[in-house]
Design a protein around this motif. Sequence first.
Motif, PDB file in Angstrom:
ATOM      1  N   VAL A  58       0.865  -1.170   0.000  1.00  0.00           N
ATOM      2  CA  VAL A  58       0.000   0.000   0.000  1.00  0.00           C
ATOM      3  C   VAL A  58       0.908   1.228   0.000  1.00  0.00           C
ATOM      4  CG1 VAL A  58      -1.713   1.316   1.301  1.00  0.00           C
ATOM      5  CG2 VAL A  58      -1.867  -1.182   1.212  1.00  0.00           C
ATOM      6  N   THR A  59       0.689   2.119  -0.951  1.00  0.00           N
ATOM      7  CA  THR A  59       1.476   3.341  -1.062  1.00  0.00           C
ATOM      8  C   THR A  59       0.568   4.527  -0.777  1.00  0.00           C
ATOM      9  OG1 THR A  59       2.881   2.312  -2.725  1.00  0.00           O
ATOM     10  CG2 THR A  59       2.944   4.714  -2.588  1.00  0.00           C
ATOM     11  N   VAL A  60       1.037   5.413   0.101  1.00  0.00           N
ATOM     12  CA  VAL A  60       0.273   6.600   0.469  1.00  0.00           C
ATOM     13  C   VAL A  60       1.099   7.822   0.082  1.00  0.00           C
ATOM     14  CG1 VAL A  60      -0.928   7.797   2.320  1.00  0.00           C
ATOM     15  CG2 VAL A  60      -0.730   5.313   2.389  1.00  0.00           C
ATOM     16  N   GLU A  61       0.492   8.705  -0.709  1.00  0.00           N
ATOM     17  CA  GLU A  61       1.161   9.908  -1.204  1.00  0.00           C
ATOM     18  C   GLU A  61       0.488  11.145  -0.619  1.00  0.00           C
ATOM     19  OE1 GLU A  61       2.437  11.460  -5.544  1.00  0.00           O
ATOM     20  OE2 GLU A  61       0.313  11.016  -5.299  1.00  0.00           O
ATOM     21  N   LEU A  62       1.292  12.100  -0.171  1.00  0.00           N
ATOM     22  CA  LEU A  62       0.793  13.362   0.356  1.00  0.00           C
ATOM     23  C   LEU A  62       1.317  14.489  -0.517  1.00  0.00           C
ATOM     24  CD1 LEU A  62       0.464  14.555   3.923  1.00  0.00           C
ATOM     25  CD2 LEU A  62       1.894  15.893   2.411  1.00  0.00           C
ATOM     26  N   LEU A  63       0.412  15.351  -0.975  1.00  0.00           N
ATOM     27  CA  LEU A  63       0.758  16.564  -1.711  1.00  0.00           C
ATOM     28  C   LEU A  63       0.312  17.756  -0.879  1.00  0.00           C
ATOM     29  CD1 LEU A  63      -0.552  15.511  -5.220  1.00  0.00           C
ATOM     30  CD2 LEU A  63       1.826  15.653  -4.526  1.00  0.00           C
ATOM     31  N   ALA A  64       1.190  18.749  -0.732  1.00  0.00           N
ATOM     32  CA  ALA A  64       0.870  19.936   0.053  1.00  0.00           C
ATOM     33  C   ALA A  64       1.205  21.182  -0.755  1.00  0.00           C
ATOM     34  CB  ALA A  64       1.643  19.943   1.362  1.00  0.00           C
ATOM     35  N   ALA A  65       0.222  22.066  -0.895  1.00  0.00           N
ATOM     36  CA  ALA A  65       0.430  23.359  -1.551  1.00  0.00           C
ATOM     37  C   ALA A  65       0.940  24.337  -0.498  1.00  0.00           C
ATOM     38  CB  ALA A  65      -0.870  23.852  -2.167  1.00  0.00           C
ATOM     39  N   THR A  66       2.109  24.928  -0.747  1.00  0.00           N
ATOM     40  CA  THR A  66       2.698  25.876   0.195  1.00  0.00           C
ATOM     41  C   THR A  66       3.117  27.143  -0.541  1.00  0.00           C
ATOM     42  OG1 THR A  66       4.971  25.068  -0.060  1.00  0.00           O
ATOM     43  CG2 THR A  66       3.604  23.987   1.616  1.00  0.00           C
ATOM     44  N   CYS A  67       3.221  28.228   0.218  1.00  0.00           N
ATOM     45  CA  CYS A  67       3.725  29.486  -0.335  1.00  0.00           C
ATOM     46  C   CYS A  67       4.712  30.102   0.650  1.00  0.00           C
ATOM     47  CB  CYS A  67       2.594  30.475  -0.589  1.00  0.00           C
ATOM     48  SG  CYS A  67       1.604  30.078  -2.040  1.00  0.00           S
ATOM     49  N   GLY A  68       5.777  30.641   0.093  1.00  0.00           N
ATOM     50  CA  GLY A  68       6.774  31.363   0.863  1.00  0.00           C
ATOM     51  C   GLY A  68       6.870  32.781   0.341  1.00  0.00           C
ATOM     52  N   PRO A  69       7.864  33.516   0.793  1.00  0.00           N
ATOM     53  CA  PRO A  69       7.994  34.910   0.369  1.00  0.00           C
ATOM     54  C   PRO A  69       8.335  35.060  -1.112  1.00  0.00           C
ATOM     55  CG  PRO A  69       9.789  34.286   1.850  1.00  0.00           C
ATOM     56  CD  PRO A  69       8.841  33.140   1.791  1.00  0.00           C
ATOM     57  N   ASP A  70       8.943  34.037  -1.714  1.00  0.00           N
ATOM     58  CA  ASP A  70       9.382  34.174  -3.105  1.00  0.00           C
ATOM     59  C   ASP A  70       8.583  33.349  -4.110  1.00  0.00           C
ATOM     60  OD1 ASP A  70      10.326  31.816  -2.044  1.00  0.00           O
ATOM     61  OD2 ASP A  70      12.189  31.837  -3.168  1.00  0.00           O
ATOM     62  N   ALA A  71       7.889  32.303  -3.681  1.00  0.00           N
ATOM     63  CA  ALA A  71       7.177  31.436  -4.625  1.00  0.00           C
ATOM     64  C   ALA A  71       6.224  30.506  -3.905  1.00  0.00           C
ATOM     65  CB  ALA A  71       8.183  30.611  -5.425  1.00  0.00           C
ATOM     66  N   CYS A  72       5.286  29.968  -4.668  1.00  0.00           N
ATOM     67  CA  CYS A  72       4.412  28.909  -4.178  1.00  0.00           C
ATOM     68  C   CYS A  72       4.908  27.591  -4.757  1.00  0.00           C
ATOM     69  CB  CYS A  72       2.965  29.167  -4.592  1.00  0.00           C
ATOM     70  SG  CYS A  72       2.249  30.591  -3.740  1.00  0.00           S
ATOM     71  N   ARG A  73       4.714  26.515  -3.984  1.00  0.00           N
ATOM     72  CA  ARG A  73       5.247  25.214  -4.384  1.00  0.00           C
ATOM     73  C   ARG A  73       4.235  24.117  -4.088  1.00  0.00           C
ATOM     74  NH1 ARG A  73       8.786  28.323  -1.936  1.00  0.00           N
ATOM     75  NH2 ARG A  73      10.859  28.647  -2.793  1.00  0.00           N
ATOM     76  N   LEU A  74       4.385  23.011  -4.794  1.00  0.00           N
ATOM     77  CA  LEU A  74       3.649  21.793  -4.482  1.00  0.00           C
ATOM     78  C   LEU A  74       4.669  20.804  -3.950  1.00  0.00           C
ATOM     79  CD1 LEU A  74       0.932  20.387  -4.527  1.00  0.00           C
ATOM     80  CD2 LEU A  74       1.473  19.563  -6.817  1.00  0.00           C
ATOM     81  N   ARG A  75       4.545  20.474  -2.675  1.00  0.00           N
ATOM     82  CA  ARG A  75       5.496  19.563  -2.028  1.00  0.00           C
ATOM     83  C   ARG A  75       4.877  18.175  -1.956  1.00  0.00           C
ATOM     84  NH1 ARG A  75       9.573  22.582   0.169  1.00  0.00           N
ATOM     85  NH2 ARG A  75       9.128  24.809   0.317  1.00  0.00           N
ATOM     86  N   ARG A  76       5.739  17.155  -1.997  1.00  0.00           N
ATOM     87  CA  ARG A  76       5.256  15.774  -2.075  1.00  0.00           C
ATOM     88  C   ARG A  76       6.101  14.855  -1.207  1.00  0.00           C
ATOM     89  NH1 ARG A  76       6.976  11.467  -5.223  1.00  0.00           N
ATOM     90  NH2 ARG A  76       5.356   9.999  -5.775  1.00  0.00           N
ATOM     91  N   THR A  77       5.431  13.906  -0.568  1.00  0.00           N
ATOM     92  CA  THR A  77       6.108  12.818   0.113  1.00  0.00           C
ATOM     93  C   THR A  77       5.291  11.554  -0.113  1.00  0.00           C
ATOM     94  OG1 THR A  77       7.167  12.102   2.166  1.00  0.00           O
ATOM     95  CG2 THR A  77       5.002  13.106   2.377  1.00  0.00           C
ATOM     96  N   GLN A  78       5.955  10.432  -0.003  1.00  0.00           N
ATOM     97  CA  GLN A  78       5.303   9.157  -0.258  1.00  0.00           C
ATOM     98  C   GLN A  78       5.841   8.114   0.715  1.00  0.00           C
ATOM     99  OE1 GLN A  78       5.011   8.190  -4.438  1.00  0.00           O
ATOM    100  NE2 GLN A  78       5.480   6.074  -4.007  1.00  0.00           N
ATOM    101  N   ARG A  79       4.960   7.246   1.197  1.00  0.00           N
ATOM    102  CA  ARG A  79       5.342   6.141   2.076  1.00  0.00           C
ATOM    103  C   ARG A  79       4.735   4.862   1.527  1.00  0.00           C
ATOM    104  NH1 ARG A  79       7.784   9.901   3.618  1.00  0.00           N
ATOM    105  NH2 ARG A  79       7.883  10.836   5.671  1.00  0.00           N
ATOM    106  N   ALA A  80       5.471   3.770   1.644  1.00  0.00           N
ATOM    107  CA  ALA A  80       4.968   2.469   1.194  1.00  0.00           C
ATOM    108  C   ALA A  80       4.973   1.502   2.370  1.00  0.00           C
ATOM    109  CB  ALA A  80       5.829   1.929   0.060  1.00  0.00           C
TER     110      ALA A  80
END
Length: 86
Positions: A58-80
């Motif tokens: 079973v693989t679980v993926e997390l995506l998080a939308a974040t913003c800092g002072p210079d840019a917005c990002r889509l961060r990702r982590t995954q666990r199996a």
Amino acid sequence: VTLDLDTAGDALDLAEGAPIRVRATASDPELLREPTTWTADALPATVALALGRGAGRVTVELLAATCGPDACRLRRTQRAYDVLLT
């Protein structure tokens, strides 16, 4: 399952609703029952996996939308997780 990730000091981006998306997949479709996707407003994200039957990964993926002072990002982590249900 509880998932977290390092946002490197960025804040979660709440502009488009829930900034966290979690998705679970399995090597054998019998391992997971619905739901297999979730949203969350904060980290760490905790989701309840409804397990079915069988064995596999079973693989679980997390995506998080974040913003800092210079840019917005889509961060990702995954666990199996190797699962054997009896």
